[in-house]
Design an enzyme around this catalytic site. Structure first.
Site, PDB file in Angstrom:
ATOM      1  N   ASP A 195       0.407   3.627   3.855  1.00 22.74           N
ATOM      2  CA  ASP A 195      -0.622   4.394   3.163  1.00 22.74           C
ATOM      3  C   ASP A 195      -1.599   5.015   4.149  1.00 22.74           C
ATOM      4  O   ASP A 195      -1.982   6.167   4.031  1.00 22.74           O
ATOM      5  CB  ASP A 195      -1.363   3.524   2.130  1.00 22.74           C
ATOM      6  CG  ASP A 195      -1.794   2.163   2.669  1.00 22.74           C
ATOM      7  OD1 ASP A 195      -1.645   1.900   3.877  1.00 22.74           O
ATOM      8  OD2 ASP A 195      -2.288   1.347   1.864  1.00 22.74           O
ATOM      9  N   ASP A 226      -5.190   3.166  10.393  1.00 20.28           N
ATOM     10  CA  ASP A 226      -6.616   2.935  10.590  1.00 20.28           C
ATOM     11  C   ASP A 226      -6.804   2.345  11.994  1.00 20.28           C
ATOM     12  O   ASP A 226      -6.737   3.062  12.994  1.00 20.28           O
ATOM     13  CB  ASP A 226      -7.093   2.004   9.470  1.00 20.28           C
ATOM     14  CG  ASP A 226      -8.582   1.775   9.460  1.00 20.28           C
ATOM     15  OD1 ASP A 226      -9.316   2.549  10.089  1.00 20.28           O
ATOM     16  OD2 ASP A 226      -9.028   0.810   8.809  1.00 20.28           O
ATOM     17  N   LYS A 250      -6.617   8.017   9.788  1.00 21.94           N
ATOM     18  CA  LYS A 250      -8.071   7.835   9.913  1.00 21.94           C
ATOM     19  C   LYS A 250      -8.369   7.378  11.342  1.00 21.94           C
ATOM     20  O   LYS A 250      -8.414   6.184  11.633  1.00 21.94           O
ATOM     21  CB  LYS A 250      -8.542   6.785   8.881  1.00 21.94           C
ATOM     22  CG  LYS A 250     -10.046   6.608   8.860  1.00 21.94           C
ATOM     23  CD  LYS A 250     -10.535   5.827   7.640  1.00 21.94           C
ATOM     24  CE  LYS A 250     -10.257   4.345   7.719  1.00 21.94           C
ATOM     25  NZ  LYS A 250     -10.846   3.590   6.612  1.00 21.94           N
ATOM     26  N   GLY A 271       0.773  -1.231   0.000  1.00 24.32           N
ATOM     27  CA  GLY A 271       0.000   0.000   0.000  1.00 24.32           C
ATOM     28  C   GLY A 271       0.806   1.282   0.000  1.00 24.32           C
ATOM     29  O   GLY A 271       0.352   2.302  -0.504  1.00 24.32           O
ATOM     30  N   ARG A 314      -5.159   0.089  -6.485  1.00 28.27           N
ATOM     31  CA  ARG A 314      -4.008   0.796  -5.898  1.00 28.27           C
ATOM     32  C   ARG A 314      -3.478   1.855  -6.851  1.00 28.27           C
ATOM     33  O   ARG A 314      -2.888   2.835  -6.427  1.00 28.27           O
ATOM     34  CB  ARG A 314      -2.874  -0.186  -5.610  1.00 28.27           C
ATOM     35  CG  ARG A 314      -3.144  -1.155  -4.463  1.00 28.27           C
ATOM     36  CD  ARG A 314      -1.822  -1.787  -4.046  1.00 28.27           C
ATOM     37  NE  ARG A 314      -1.975  -3.061  -3.372  1.00 28.27           N
ATOM     38  CZ  ARG A 314      -2.185  -3.171  -2.060  1.00 28.27           C
ATOM     39  NH1 ARG A 314      -2.296  -2.104  -1.316  1.00 28.27           N
ATOM     40  NH2 ARG A 314      -2.285  -4.367  -1.511  1.00 28.27           N
ATOM     41  N   PHE A 337     -14.414   3.555   3.733  1.00 23.30           N
ATOM     42  CA  PHE A 337     -13.470   2.598   3.147  1.00 23.30           C
ATOM     43  C   PHE A 337     -12.961   3.205   1.850  1.00 23.30           C
ATOM     44  O   PHE A 337     -13.729   3.484   0.922  1.00 23.30           O
ATOM     45  CB  PHE A 337     -14.108   1.235   2.897  1.00 23.30           C
ATOM     46  CG  PHE A 337     -13.082   0.237   2.428  1.00 23.30           C
ATOM     47  CD1 PHE A 337     -12.149  -0.280   3.303  1.00 23.30           C
ATOM     48  CD2 PHE A 337     -13.021  -0.147   1.093  1.00 23.30           C
ATOM     49  CE1 PHE A 337     -11.159  -1.169   2.875  1.00 23.30           C
ATOM     50  CE2 PHE A 337     -12.037  -1.035   0.658  1.00 23.30           C
ATOM     51  CZ  PHE A 337     -11.114  -1.551   1.549  1.00 23.30           C
ATOM     52  N   ASP A 357      -6.175  -0.524  -1.472  1.00 24.03           N
ATOM     53  CA  ASP A 357      -6.798  -1.503  -2.357  1.00 24.03           C
ATOM     54  C   ASP A 357      -8.096  -2.058  -1.788  1.00 24.03           C
ATOM     55  O   ASP A 357      -8.352  -2.014  -0.574  1.00 24.03           O
ATOM     56  CB  ASP A 357      -5.850  -2.683  -2.588  1.00 24.03           C
ATOM     57  CG  ASP A 357      -5.718  -3.561  -1.340  1.00 24.03           C
ATOM     58  OD1 ASP A 357      -5.244  -3.063  -0.301  1.00 24.03           O
ATOM     59  OD2 ASP A 357      -6.121  -4.746  -1.391  1.00 24.03           O
TER      60      ASP A 357
HETATM   61  P1  IMP Z   1      -4.546  -0.879  10.494  1.00 29.48           P
HETATM   62  O1  IMP Z   1      -4.111   0.495  10.907  1.00 29.48           O
HETATM   63  O2  IMP Z   1      -3.881  -1.995  11.209  1.00 29.48           O
HETATM   64  O3  IMP Z   1      -6.029  -0.982  10.421  1.00 29.48           O
HETATM   65  O4  IMP Z   1      -4.104  -1.175   9.047  1.00 29.48           O
HETATM   66  C1  IMP Z   1      -3.657  -0.326   8.114  1.00 29.48           C
HETATM   67  C2  IMP Z   1      -3.596  -1.161   6.846  1.00 29.48           C
HETATM   68  O5  IMP Z   1      -4.914  -1.595   6.503  1.00 29.48           O
HETATM   69  C3  IMP Z   1      -3.078  -0.314   5.738  1.00 29.48           C
HETATM   70  O6  IMP Z   1      -1.771  -0.691   5.442  1.00 29.48           O
HETATM   71  C4  IMP Z   1      -4.008  -0.625   4.598  1.00 29.48           C
HETATM   72  O7  IMP Z   1      -3.400  -1.583   3.771  1.00 29.48           O
HETATM   73  C5  IMP Z   1      -5.251  -1.251   5.194  1.00 29.48           C
HETATM   74  N1  IMP Z   1      -6.405  -0.319   5.256  1.00 29.48           N
HETATM   75  C6  IMP Z   1      -6.848   0.376   6.320  1.00 29.48           C
HETATM   76  N2  IMP Z   1      -7.884   1.167   6.015  1.00 29.48           N
HETATM   77  C7  IMP Z   1      -8.118   0.981   4.695  1.00 29.48           C
HETATM   78  C8  IMP Z   1      -9.067   1.540   3.766  1.00 29.48           C
HETATM   79  O8  IMP Z   1      -9.910   2.415   4.052  1.00 29.48           O
HETATM   80  N3  IMP Z   1      -8.969   1.072   2.473  1.00 29.48           N
HETATM   81  C9  IMP Z   1      -8.054   0.133   2.096  1.00 29.48           C
HETATM   82  N4  IMP Z   1      -7.140  -0.393   2.923  1.00 29.48           N
HETATM   83  C10 IMP Z   1      -7.175   0.027   4.213  1.00 29.48           C
HETATM   84 MG    MG Z   2      -3.910  -3.156   2.244  1.00 36.16          MG
END
Ligand code: IMP
Ligand code: MG
Length: 197
Positions: free
Chosen positions: A99, A102, A131, A42, A166, A153, A160
């Site tokens: 990227d 979240d 986010k 990403g 992407r 999302f 992706d």
């Molecule tokens: P998290 O912070 O562990 O939720 O994960 C972050 C990863 O989840 C990022 O590297 C993205 O690949 C994926 N991700 C989180 N939010 C989104 C979204 O809104 N769209 C697509 N991929 C996302």
């Molecule tokens: Mg991803």
């Protein structure tokens, strides 16, 4: 993007300006031996744009962590399945790039691996998008290009859905149904999954 109902959230100009401003803020913080590590795949678009705006001489290596699979919500604890070379990390300043921040588990685990398993001197975490709406762990990035307050999302600019989109040069939010599945555009039913634009 012809397959799913969506709206453009960030255009190309927004991305460019935000990355430029981030590079200017980061440059003075990158001293000594620096290794930039984008989280695959990403962070690729963001890393390519950001790193070319940094005056610092740095090494580039990679880390891959996977957690989303084919879903719109994280399914499991992220696991590293591609690691950087140890000599690029031990004792170095690492600029860790992703990227989006979240739920927070991906960046948290990546930072842990680099500090604890690889002995990085310090890890500066930088994401394109912050986010905070769905944060599940106490993890904040040291800096980010843009923040999005809504719980959407997103795809494009590295993000992706099922491995696709992407390469969109801007970011769109997919409309999700009650089950969290993207809503198909009726008119697009049957179109090739890969068609962009
Ligand atoms: P998290 O912070 O562990 O939720 O994960 C972050 C990863 O989840 C990022 O590297 C993205 O690949 C994926 N991700 C989180 N939010 C989104 C979204 O809104 N769209 C697509 N991929 C996302
Ligand atoms: Mg991803």
């Amino acid at each position: 993007m012809r397959r799913y109902r969506h709206r453009v959230v960030l255009g190309q100009k927004d991305l460019d300006l935000a990355v430029k401003a981030l590079a200017a803020r980061l440059a003075p913080r990158l001293v000594g031996e620096v290794t930039a590590i984008p989280i695959l795949g990403g962070a690729m678009m963001f890393a390519a744009d950001l790193l070319r705006r940094l005056p610092t001489s740095l090494r580039l290596d990679f880390l891959r962590l996977q957690s989303y699979g084919d879903h719109t919500r994280p399914q499991q604890v992220p696991m590293a399945d591609w690691l950087p070379q140890a000599r690029h990390v031990a004792g170095k300043t690492v600029l860790l790039l992703d990227d989006i921040l979240d739920a927070g588990r991906t960046l948290q685990e990546a930072k842990r691996v680099l500090l604890e398993d690889f002995g990085a001197a310090q890890v500066l975490t930088t994401v394109f998008l912050d986010k905070p709406a769905r944060r599940q762990v106490a993890m904040e990035a040291d800096d980010f290009a843009l923040r999005i307050e809504e719980d959407a999302f997103l795809v494009g600019y590295g993000l992706d859905y099922r491995g696709l989109y992407r390469n969109l040069p801007y970011i769109v939010a997919l409309e999700l149904d009650a089950q969290g599945q993207p809503v198909e555009l009726e008119a697009a039913a049957g179109l090739d999954e890969g068609s962009l634009g």
